[in-house]
Design a protein around this motif. Sequence first.
Motif, short mmCIF file in Angstrom:
data_model
loop_
_atom_site.label_atom_id
_atom_site.label_comp_id
_atom_site.label_asym_id
_atom_site.label_seq_id
_atom_site.Cartn_x
_atom_site.Cartn_y
_atom_site.Cartn_z
N ILE A 139 -7.45 2.70 4.58
CA ILE A 139 -7.08 3.48 3.73
C ILE A 139 -5.75 4.01 3.96
O ILE A 139 -5.37 4.36 5.13
N GLN A 140 -5.06 4.00 2.94
CA GLN A 140 -3.53 4.48 3.11
C GLN A 140 -3.69 6.12 2.83
O GLN A 140 -3.93 6.46 1.71
N HIS A 141 -2.99 6.88 3.49
CA HIS A 141 -3.19 8.14 3.46
C HIS A 141 -1.93 9.00 4.10
O HIS A 141 -1.77 8.67 5.12
N ASN A 142 -1.08 9.64 3.58
CA ASN A 142 -0.02 10.43 3.73
C ASN A 142 1.00 9.53 4.49
O ASN A 142 1.32 9.75 5.79
N LYS A 143 1.13 8.20 4.05
CA LYS A 143 2.07 7.41 4.48
C LYS A 143 1.57 6.45 5.88
O LYS A 143 2.66 6.05 6.33
N VAL A 144 0.41 6.80 6.12
CA VAL A 144 -0.10 5.86 7.17
C VAL A 144 -1.38 5.22 6.59
O VAL A 144 -2.24 5.71 5.81
N MET A 176 0.83 -1.29 0.17
CA MET A 176 0.12 0.09 -0.15
C MET A 176 0.89 1.23 -0.16
O MET A 176 0.38 2.25 -0.51
N LYS A 177 2.01 1.18 0.85
CA LYS A 177 2.95 2.40 0.55
C LYS A 177 3.64 2.74 -0.67
O LYS A 177 3.62 3.87 -1.09
N GLU A 178 3.75 1.38 -1.41
CA GLU A 178 4.29 1.58 -2.66
C GLU A 178 3.26 2.10 -3.78
O GLU A 178 3.65 2.96 -4.56
#
Length: 75
Positions: A64-69, A32-34
């Motif tokens: 949900i992945q948002h702003n690296k979190v 998800m980070k990638e």
Amino acid sequence: FYNSEPRLIYVGEWHTHPDSLAIPSFKDKTAMKEIEANSNVNITSPLLLIIGFNNENYHAGFYIQHNKVMYEYEK
């Protein structure tokens, strides 16, 4: 109507965790980070749905992945 070619919009990932919980693994979090960092993906906050199940029940985890979190959606 469009002045350029249509673009695909990526929404997110979904998969199952058989005989396990609907909690993101290290591999899920890394993916998800990638995806979030990939400039070729037309979304800034990708979604992740995991269905964990066994013979008796199931549980859905939505993230949900948002702003690296990564955040878990809570009801």
